[in-house]
Design a protein around this motif. Sequence first.
Motif, PDB file in Angstrom:
ATOM      1  N   ALA A 269      70.506 -18.223 169.253  1.00 14.56           N
ATOM      2  CA  ALA A 269      70.840 -17.016 168.518  1.00 14.56           C
ATOM      3  C   ALA A 269      70.050 -17.153 167.222  1.00 14.56           C
ATOM      4  CB  ALA A 269      72.325 -16.991 168.208  1.00 14.56           C
ATOM      5  N   ASN A 270      69.090 -16.248 167.010  1.00 16.61           N
ATOM      6  CA  ASN A 270      68.261 -16.398 165.807  1.00 16.61           C
ATOM      7  C   ASN A 270      69.009 -15.982 164.553  1.00 16.61           C
ATOM      8  OD1 ASN A 270      68.149 -13.795 167.126  1.00 16.61           O
ATOM      9  ND2 ASN A 270      67.023 -13.218 165.280  1.00 16.61           N
ATOM     10  N   ILE A 271      68.562 -16.468 163.420  1.00 19.32           N
ATOM     11  CA  ILE A 271      69.052 -15.980 162.125  1.00 19.32           C
ATOM     12  C   ILE A 271      68.079 -14.873 161.710  1.00 19.32           C
ATOM     13  CG2 ILE A 271      69.480 -16.594 159.705  1.00 19.32           C
ATOM     14  CD1 ILE A 271      71.329 -18.076 161.586  1.00 19.32           C
ATOM     15  N   ARG A 322      71.725 -24.579 157.940  1.00 14.05           N
ATOM     16  CA  ARG A 322      72.250 -24.587 159.295  1.00 14.05           C
ATOM     17  C   ARG A 322      73.706 -25.064 159.320  1.00 14.05           C
ATOM     18  NH1 ARG A 322      69.331 -24.826 164.640  1.00 14.05           N
ATOM     19  NH2 ARG A 322      71.262 -24.734 165.793  1.00 14.05           N
ATOM     20  N   HIS A 324      75.893 -24.866 162.538  1.00 19.27           N
ATOM     21  CA  HIS A 324      76.172 -25.487 163.843  1.00 19.27           C
ATOM     22  C   HIS A 324      74.952 -26.242 164.307  1.00 19.27           C
ATOM     23  CE1 HIS A 324      78.769 -21.999 163.505  1.00 19.27           C
ATOM     24  NE2 HIS A 324      79.599 -22.594 164.340  1.00 19.27           N
ATOM     25  N   SER A 325      75.184 -27.449 164.819  1.00 17.60           N
ATOM     26  CA  SER A 325      74.037 -28.189 165.306  1.00 17.60           C
ATOM     27  C   SER A 325      74.464 -29.230 166.326  1.00 17.60           C
ATOM     28  CB  SER A 325      73.345 -28.847 164.116  1.00 17.60           C
ATOM     29  OG  SER A 325      72.172 -29.453 164.551  1.00 17.60           O
ATOM     30  N   LEU A 326      73.911 -29.116 167.538  1.00 13.66           N
ATOM     31  CA  LEU A 326      74.179 -30.127 168.565  1.00 13.66           C
ATOM     32  C   LEU A 326      73.094 -31.181 168.478  1.00 13.66           C
ATOM     33  CD1 LEU A 326      74.964 -27.943 171.699  1.00 13.66           C
ATOM     34  CD2 LEU A 326      76.577 -29.277 170.373  1.00 13.66           C
ATOM     35  N   PHE A 332      72.319 -26.554 175.245  1.00 12.64           N
ATOM     36  CA  PHE A 332      73.243 -25.423 175.209  1.00 12.64           C
ATOM     37  C   PHE A 332      72.438 -24.139 175.187  1.00 12.64           C
ATOM     38  CE2 PHE A 332      75.493 -22.060 173.070  1.00 12.64           C
ATOM     39  CZ  PHE A 332      76.690 -22.039 173.767  1.00 12.64           C
ATOM     40  N   HIS A 334      72.698 -19.940 174.791  1.00 13.85           N
ATOM     41  CA  HIS A 334      73.537 -18.793 174.439  1.00 13.85           C
ATOM     42  C   HIS A 334      73.574 -17.720 175.520  1.00 13.85           C
ATOM     43  CE1 HIS A 334      74.109 -20.029 170.202  1.00 13.85           C
ATOM     44  NE2 HIS A 334      75.204 -19.318 170.357  1.00 13.85           N
ATOM     45  N   HIS A 337      75.931 -18.179 178.327  1.00 21.49           N
ATOM     46  CA  HIS A 337      77.351 -18.011 178.026  1.00 21.49           C
ATOM     47  C   HIS A 337      77.708 -16.569 177.657  1.00 21.49           C
ATOM     48  CE1 HIS A 337      77.048 -22.400 177.688  1.00 21.49           C
ATOM     49  NE2 HIS A 337      78.314 -22.387 178.026  1.00 21.49           N
ATOM     50  N   VAL A 338      76.827 -15.917 176.886  1.00 27.71           N
ATOM     51  CA  VAL A 338      77.153 -14.589 176.375  1.00 27.71           C
ATOM     52  C   VAL A 338      76.842 -13.504 177.405  1.00 27.71           C
ATOM     53  CG1 VAL A 338      76.625 -12.899 174.592  1.00 27.71           C
ATOM     54  CG2 VAL A 338      76.820 -15.303 173.991  1.00 27.71           C
ATOM     55  N   ILE A 343      81.269 -14.495 177.589  1.00 22.34           N
ATOM     56  CA  ILE A 343      82.200 -15.086 176.630  1.00 22.34           C
ATOM     57  C   ILE A 343      81.964 -14.474 175.251  1.00 22.34           C
ATOM     58  CG2 ILE A 343      83.007 -17.243 175.605  1.00 22.34           C
ATOM     59  CD1 ILE A 343      82.178 -18.647 178.035  1.00 22.34           C
ATOM     60  N   GLU A 344      83.052 -14.114 174.600  1.00 19.91           N
ATOM     61  CA  GLU A 344      82.969 -13.527 173.256  1.00 19.91           C
ATOM     62  C   GLU A 344      82.481 -14.574 172.254  1.00 19.91           C
ATOM     63  OE1 GLU A 344      83.885 -10.455 172.359  1.00 19.91           O
ATOM     64  OE2 GLU A 344      84.510  -9.847 174.384  1.00 19.91           O
ATOM     65  N   CYS A 348      84.049 -19.215 170.650  1.00 19.70           N
ATOM     66  CA  CYS A 348      83.445 -20.465 170.198  1.00 19.70           C
ATOM     67  C   CYS A 348      83.305 -20.522 168.680  1.00 19.70           C
ATOM     68  CB  CYS A 348      82.076 -20.647 170.830  1.00 19.70           C
ATOM     69  SG  CYS A 348      82.148 -20.757 172.631  1.00 19.70           S
ATOM     70  N   HIS A 349      83.021 -19.385 168.064  1.00 16.63           N
ATOM     71  CA  HIS A 349      82.748 -19.406 166.624  1.00 16.63           C
ATOM     72  C   HIS A 349      83.945 -18.980 165.777  1.00 16.63           C
ATOM     73  CE1 HIS A 349      78.638 -20.515 167.117  1.00 16.63           C
ATOM     74  NE2 HIS A 349      78.393 -19.516 167.930  1.00 16.63           N
ATOM     75  N   TRP A 368      84.965 -30.789 174.137  1.00 18.83           N
ATOM     76  CA  TRP A 368      85.242 -29.369 173.948  1.00 18.83           C
ATOM     77  C   TRP A 368      84.518 -28.538 175.006  1.00 18.83           C
ATOM     78  CZ3 TRP A 368      81.504 -25.752 171.916  1.00 18.83           C
ATOM     79  CH2 TRP A 368      82.030 -24.486 171.635  1.00 18.83           C
TER      80      TRP A 368
HETATM   81  C1  HEC Z   1      80.287 -20.980 174.633  1.00 23.27           C
HETATM   82  C2  HEC Z   1      80.309 -21.118 173.208  1.00 23.27           C
HETATM   83  C3  HEC Z   1      79.488 -20.146 172.350  1.00 23.27           C
HETATM   84  C4  HEC Z   1      79.490 -18.760 172.393  1.00 23.27           C
HETATM   85  C5  HEC Z   1      80.244 -17.837 173.328  1.00 23.27           C
HETATM   86  C6  HEC Z   1      78.604 -18.330 171.327  1.00 23.27           C
HETATM   87  N1  HEC Z   1      78.076 -19.422 170.674  1.00 23.27           N
HETATM   88 FE1  HEC Z   1      76.797 -19.402 169.082  1.00 23.27          FE
HETATM   89  N2  HEC Z   1      76.668 -21.439 169.136  1.00 23.27           N
HETATM   90  C7  HEC Z   1      77.344 -22.242 170.037  1.00 23.27           C
HETATM   91  C8  HEC Z   1      76.854 -23.610 169.892  1.00 23.27           C
HETATM   92  C9  HEC Z   1      77.338 -24.809 170.716  1.00 23.27           C
HETATM   93  C10 HEC Z   1      75.861 -23.579 168.877  1.00 23.27           C
HETATM   94  C11 HEC Z   1      74.993 -24.744 168.387  1.00 23.27           C
HETATM   95  C12 HEC Z   1      73.730 -24.713 169.219  1.00 23.27           C
HETATM   96  C13 HEC Z   1      72.731 -25.808 168.938  1.00 23.27           C
HETATM   97  O1  HEC Z   1      72.882 -26.553 167.986  1.00 23.27           O
HETATM   98  O2  HEC Z   1      71.754 -25.884 169.715  1.00 23.27           O
HETATM   99  C14 HEC Z   1      75.777 -22.200 168.423  1.00 23.27           C
HETATM  100  C15 HEC Z   1      74.919 -21.746 167.418  1.00 23.27           C
HETATM  101  C16 HEC Z   1      74.848 -20.426 166.976  1.00 23.27           C
HETATM  102  C17 HEC Z   1      73.985 -19.952 165.906  1.00 23.27           C
HETATM  103  C18 HEC Z   1      73.002 -20.797 165.109  1.00 23.27           C
HETATM  104  C19 HEC Z   1      71.603 -20.669 165.712  1.00 23.27           C
HETATM  105  C20 HEC Z   1      71.464 -21.334 167.067  1.00 23.27           C
HETATM  106  O3  HEC Z   1      71.229 -20.654 168.073  1.00 23.27           O
HETATM  107  O4  HEC Z   1      71.574 -22.560 167.138  1.00 23.27           O
HETATM  108  C21 HEC Z   1      74.219 -18.606 165.779  1.00 23.27           C
HETATM  109  C22 HEC Z   1      73.552 -17.650 164.805  1.00 23.27           C
HETATM  110  C23 HEC Z   1      75.200 -18.236 166.774  1.00 23.27           C
HETATM  111  N3  HEC Z   1      75.564 -19.368 167.477  1.00 23.27           N
HETATM  112  C24 HEC Z   1      75.652 -16.936 166.970  1.00 23.27           C
HETATM  113  C25 HEC Z   1      76.401 -16.531 168.061  1.00 23.27           C
HETATM  114  C26 HEC Z   1      76.715 -15.152 168.367  1.00 23.27           C
HETATM  115  C27 HEC Z   1      76.277 -13.937 167.558  1.00 23.27           C
HETATM  116  C28 HEC Z   1      77.463 -15.156 169.515  1.00 23.27           C
HETATM  117  C29 HEC Z   1      78.019 -13.983 170.299  1.00 23.27           C
HETATM  118  C30 HEC Z   1      77.074 -12.935 170.705  1.00 23.27           C
HETATM  119  C31 HEC Z   1      77.633 -16.558 169.920  1.00 23.27           C
HETATM  120  N4  HEC Z   1      76.962 -17.350 169.019  1.00 23.27           N
HETATM  121  C32 HEC Z   1      78.341 -16.990 171.029  1.00 23.27           C
HETATM  122  C33 HEC Z   1      78.323 -21.866 170.917  1.00 23.27           C
HETATM  123  C34 HEC Z   1      78.606 -20.546 171.267  1.00 23.27           C
END
Ligand code: HEC
Length: 419
Positions: A269-271, A322, A324-326, A332, A334, A337-338, A343-344, A348-349, A368
């Motif tokens: 998910a970009n910033i 930053r 969140h960071s794995l 992982f 996005h 999952h999305v 998944i909403e 997760c957030h 988790w």
């Molecule tokens: C299943 C769990 C899950 C869902 C659902 C989820 N995220 Fe995430 N998100 C994560 C995790 C885990 C990370 C850390 C990823 C990494 O470090 O590579 C993350 C990281 C991010 C980041 C930081 C940039 C990145 O990609 O690392 C953003 C922005 C973000 N999520 C936005 C969203 C948005 C907006 C949605 C809904 C449309 C969403 N996320 C849905 C688990 C989730």
Amino acid sequence: MHRISAKILLGVAVFLAVILQANTLQAQDAAKLFKANCASCHKPTDQKLIGPGLKGIRSRWPDEAKLIAWIRNSTEFLKTGDAYANKLFEEYGRSVMPAQNLSDAEIIAIIDWTDKGGDAPAAAAADGAATADGAGAAAAETSSDSYLYILIIVGLVLLVLINVLNSVKSSLESLVNEKKGIVVEPEPIRTPTEKFRIWASNNKKIVAVISLLLVIWVLKQGWDGLMGIGVYQGYAPEQPIKFSHKLHAGDNQIACVYCHSGVEKSKHANIPSANVCMNCHMYIQEGPQYGKEEIGKIYAALDYNPETRTYGPNQKPIQWIRVHSLPDHAYFNHSQHVAVGKIECTSCHGPIDSMEVVQQHSPLTMGWCIDCHRKTEVDKDNKYYEELHKQFVNDPKYKKGDKFTIGSLGGLECSKCHY
Ligand code: HEC
Ligand code: HEC
Ligand code: HEC
Ligand code: HEC
Ligand code: HEC
Ligand code: HEC
């Protein structure tokens, strides 16, 4: 007088350090060690994760020496031919438990802690999804660091005490002198820094003890930072611009994907870049809380002049921090999952749309991820899964009532999440 008080102070500090250190290794540190080394595969309760739940573990391992040997290096231990361990190993599909670089005392502390089923707040923190806001984790963190604060405070209190004693002593002396009729020259007037320097050179030991404590404290902070301890749930760094998700996604109902446009299409998910902000902030030049100040930082990043509406050449990206960071070894995605899993974001957030400052809501540990994969049932009516569901039901191992979960799709296989 000075000599004696310095010795007393040193003694008390060392004594306290030993006592407090020994005590904390039992409770909070056990929880922390467990979280750092075991929580990805075990729960401190009866529940299975990758490995068995560890509550009541002593009853399954009456010989403590064997249990310690097993935890330190289970592969080596299996070679002793221990029947129970080998049976367990087969039962868990020959999953290898990583060898641990822990001392006996640390392992025993973990065993004691899990044997009781963990304690409430820390267990909830290790349990991940169960904690609503990471307050449990934060509390566990603070209490484990607190003995250092206590030491520093005790040191300061002792200092004050010594000073008071000294001044009592000197006023007694002058009283005696007065009685005897001796005239003492008044002390020269000194600035506080001079006084401190003189005091410090007369009390080298106290200064040494305090500096030592400070150094230990700084080192510990640095070490925890490196190990990633404490940078889990609840992490909410201050950002370069006071961007509020509550104001944008909450009050103004701007869709998450408007800004995080990659989230449905890609792994990340970009910033959003500052240009995306300008879609609106070209016109909205003042905010309700900070006036022109914070929005002005967007203009500064783009070298934009709101009066003339022109961009200059000195553009530099906004350095968002930053949250969140794995680790690199975990995969992982996005969109998986999305877009596919439906998944909403909030699952997760957490309630991002009511956060002024983004904070990490979930623990992001392996436990988790696995927990949700184990519990979440796949939507059988989703065309995407139809074929897989047929295979699942026709498998000879299938029993009526088995749930069709992400786990049944293979979402518990190591290779799905680790390169
Ligand atoms: C299943 C769990 C899950 C869902 C659902 C989820 N995220 Fe995430 N998100 C994560 C995790 C885990 C990370 C850390 C990823 C990494 O470090 O590579 C993350 C990281 C991010 C980041 C930081 C940039 C990145 O990609 O690392 C953003 C922005 C973000 N999520 C936005 C969203 C948005 C907006 C949605 C809904 C449309 C969403 N996320 C849905 C688990 C989730
Ligand atoms: C990568 C996953 C993983 C990690 C990390 C891990 N374990 Fe295990 N553990 C397992 C598995 C799987 C088993 C079941 C036996 C086997 O397959 O080796 C197990 C078995 C055990 C057992 C025996 C349980 C029983 O019911 O008799 C104990 C005790 C144990 N682990 C303690 C620990 C401790 C303590 C830590 C952290 C210091 C730890 N494990 C870290 C995966 C893990
Ligand atoms: C107007 C644009 C905008 C909207 C709308 C928006 N975000 Fe964000 N988001 C950002 C910016 C900018 C950041 C980086 C600064 C920060 O962390 O506050 C960010 C950061 C995040 C992060 C943390 C990323 C990291 O560093 O780990 C998550 C998670 C997130 N957003 C989720 C969401 C969710 C969920 C929604 C919808 C409810 C949403 N965002 C709506 C602009 C937006
Ligand atoms: C879709 C439109 C839209 C986008 C895109 C947008 N904003 Fe906003 N922003 C708003 C609105 C609406 C307000 C509130 C104005 C008000 O209530 O007076 C606002 C207010 C603000 C404020 C003022 C806060 C205050 O209380 O003073 C800041 C700072 C801000 N936005 C930063 C950003 C940043 C950074 C981005 C890009 C990541 C961005 N905005 C993207 C619509 C947007
Ligand atoms: C809130 C529940 C939830 C959480 C938390 C979650 N996942 Fe998932 N995960 C799902 C669902 C639902 C799917 C199924 C989507 C699909 O079929 O692709 C899935 C699928 C996957 C897949 C594809 C599995 C396969 O068999 O193809 C991977 C890999 C994955 N997740 C990794 C992760 C990682 C890594 C984490 C933790 C950082 C995580 N997930 C956290 C719900 C979750
Ligand atoms: C659903 C995704 C997923 C699956 C399946 C999975 N892992 Fe992990 N694993 C992760 C994530 C995410 C992390 C990083 C967690 C963290 O930093 O706390 C991780 C961390 C680890 C670590 C590092 C130790 C730690 O606690 O950080 C080891 C070792 C590990 N996994 C082994 C395994 C083994 C062995 C398997 C198969 C039995 C497995 N994993 C299956 C997601 C997964």
